[in-house]
Design an enzyme around this catalytic site. Structure first.
Site, PDB file in Angstrom:
ATOM      1  N   ARG A  36       0.847  -1.143   0.025  1.00 22.32           N
ATOM      2  CA  ARG A  36      -0.088   0.022   0.046  1.00 22.32           C
ATOM      3  C   ARG A  36       0.810   1.137   0.091  1.00 22.32           C
ATOM      4  O   ARG A  36       0.347   2.244  -0.570  1.00 22.32           O
ATOM      5  CB  ARG A  36      -0.968   0.022   1.140  1.00 22.32           C
ATOM      6  CG  ARG A  36      -2.241  -0.847   1.099  1.00 22.32           C
ATOM      7  CD  ARG A  36      -3.061  -0.946   1.914  1.00 22.32           C
ATOM      8  NE  ARG A  36      -4.293  -1.556   1.744  1.00 22.32           N
ATOM      9  CZ  ARG A  36      -5.262  -1.776   2.773  1.00 22.32           C
ATOM     10  NH1 ARG A  36      -5.348  -1.598   4.096  1.00 22.32           N
ATOM     11  NH2 ARG A  36      -6.462  -2.431   2.348  1.00 22.32           N
ATOM     12  N   LYS A 197     -17.809 -18.227   3.469  1.00 20.24           N
ATOM     13  CA  LYS A 197     -19.418 -18.088   3.617  1.00 20.24           C
ATOM     14  C   LYS A 197     -20.111 -17.453   2.679  1.00 20.24           C
ATOM     15  O   LYS A 197     -19.796 -16.389   2.118  1.00 20.24           O
ATOM     16  CB  LYS A 197     -19.571 -17.431   5.013  1.00 20.24           C
ATOM     17  CG  LYS A 197     -19.006 -18.020   6.434  1.00 20.24           C
ATOM     18  CD  LYS A 197     -19.262 -17.474   7.479  1.00 20.24           C
ATOM     19  CE  LYS A 197     -18.959 -18.047   8.821  1.00 20.24           C
ATOM     20  NZ  LYS A 197     -19.184 -17.466   9.901  1.00 20.24           N
ATOM     21  N   GLY A 354      -7.999  -9.238   0.556  1.00 24.10           N
ATOM     22  CA  GLY A 354      -6.852  -9.483   1.319  1.00 24.10           C
ATOM     23  C   GLY A 354      -6.327 -10.928   1.174  1.00 24.10           C
ATOM     24  O   GLY A 354      -5.268 -11.292   0.673  1.00 24.10           O
ATOM     25  N   GLY A 377     -12.379  -4.913   1.650  1.00 27.53           N
ATOM     26  CA  GLY A 377     -13.800  -4.365   1.888  1.00 27.53           C
ATOM     27  C   GLY A 377     -14.302  -3.567   0.917  1.00 27.53           C
ATOM     28  O   GLY A 377     -15.414  -3.657   0.312  1.00 27.53           O
TER      29      GLY A 377
END
Ligand code: 3PG
Ligand code: MG
Length: 396
Positions: A36, A197, A354, A377
């Site tokens: 980053r 999930k 990630g 996210g």
């Protein structure tokens, strides 16, 4: 795209507040992955080259409005100096008299880093007063933090409405890559969605079935779809309570003309442990005490064929339990296929998240992908079709 870039702004002699995401992993004060930091270098360099004075606004971790000194941004100063090749000064707050003096006194050619914006509880409330305090420090606002753009915070949203604002180079690159992959892509488009999930990726799947031609589902969430199709998944990770939702997604995909691809063969082990003994079984033959930990070779071949006939690929989430060998095999093989097609100029490949980036780095495939997002996210929310507040504020 209704936002401006650095090229549209007058930067000469101006203090330029740059919102960056330098929320990097640190162990014992040492940055363990500086991706980053590297990715914001073009923006800082371009601002310096245009005669502007870069003042960096950033969060670090989740201090919850307290001055937690282990989350001070000061520890990143050496890594930033190395990356920028310029001196980096530090101000112990992101607003107030001391920060204002530091901003005023910043010599040209140097960079000022402000302390963690989240040391103020107001930051995550998108507080207007805090934003006004930050805005005092500059004449131009540049948001280069795509990976924090899903947060409506004072330093990402409110402040953009107070100063002439633009997107930084990384923000620009992220938005262009994502727009190319889902906004107006070359077809056929394939999405790979993996992870544990279904429940965390429902909105994502719902959006993708209307946008992509092939949707490859992997990881633990594929098991829930297998359950929805009436198959036995033994002891595998699966959300059986979600099976009706999974069935609905399958039905909707069919009417939307999106082909959902589930594994036709699977890697089944008795336990999730490194180098555990495993069997390759057709998906409909999982045993009661078996655990599905990866897609099998026949599935990988089918996925590779789909990649070969696709022109765009967007990838979020691994195909198997990639953290432990050999259950990284399907993810690695499919990623290397995508890398090969990209190298050959046949595929535009974009990946984010990630876990995904960690998996693609581990296989060596990442270097050949067209674009690797720095976002987790924010990448997911963008793929879900949501408006990112940090981007919307730039469109002002
Ligand atoms: C990230 O690391 O994903 C971004 O910096 C956002 O951090 P957050 O999830 O704490 O808002
Ligand atoms: Mg996050």
């Amino acid at each position: 795209m209704g936002w401006k870039t650095l090229d549209d702004m007058d930067l000469n002699g101006k203090r330029v507040l740059i919102r960056v995401d330098i929320n990097v992993p640190v162990a014992d004060g040492v940055v363990t992955d500086d991706t980053r930091i590297q990715r914001i270098v073009p923006t800082v360099r371009d601002v310096l080259a245009a005669g502007g004075k870069p003042i960096l606004l950033a969060h670090f971790g989740r201090p919850g409005g307290e001055r937690k000194m282990d989350l001070s941004l000061q520890q990143l100063v050496p890594a930033l100096e190395t990356a920028f090749g310029a001196a980096v000064r530090f101000a112990p707050d992101c607003v107030g008299a001391e920060a204002e003096q530091a901003a005023d006194a910043l010599p040209s050619g140097q960079v000022l880093l402000l302390e963690n914006t989240r040391f103020h509880a107001a930051e995550t409330k998108n507080d207007a007063e805090l934003a006004a305090g930050m805005a005092k420090l500059g004449e131009v606002y540049c948001n280069d933090a795509f990976s924090a753009a899903h947060r409506a915070h004072s330093s990402t949203e409110a402040i953009a409405r107070l100063l002439p604002s633009c997107a930084g180079r990384l923000m620009q690159a992220e938005l262009e890559a994502l727009e190319g992959a889902l906004g107006d892509p070359k077809r056929p488009v394939t999405a790979v969605v993996g992870g544990a999930k279904v429940s965390t990726k429902l909105e994502l799947l719902g959006n993708l079935i209307n946008k992509v031609d092939f949707l490859v589902i992997g990881g633990g969430m594929a098991n829930t779809f297998l359950v929805a199709k009436g198959l036995n998944v033994g002891k595998s990770l699966a959300e059986t309570a979600m099976k009706d939702t999974a069935a609905e997604i399958l039905a909707k995909a069919e009417s939307a003309g999106c082909t959902i691809v589930l594994p036709s063969d699977v890697i089944v082990a008795a336990e999730f442990a490194a180098n555990a003994a495993y069997e390759v079984l057709p998906t409909n033959q999982c045993t009661d005490d078996g655990m599905i930990l990866d897609a099998g070779p026949e599935s990988v071949a089918a996925i590779s064929d789909i990649f070969a006939k696709s022109r765009t690929l967007i990838w979020n989430g691994p195909l198997g339990a990639f953290e432990i060998a050999p259950f990284n095999a399907a993810t690695d093989a499919a990623a290397l296929k995508a890398a090969e097609l990209t190298r050959a100029g046949k595929l535009v490949s974009v990946a984010g998240g990630g876990d995904t980036v960690a998996a693609l780095n581990a296989s060596g495939a990442a270097a050949d992908f067209s674009y690797i997002s720095t976002a987790g996210g924010a990448f997911l929310e963008w793929m879900e079709g949501k408006t990112l507040p940090g981007v919307a504020a730039l469109e002002g």
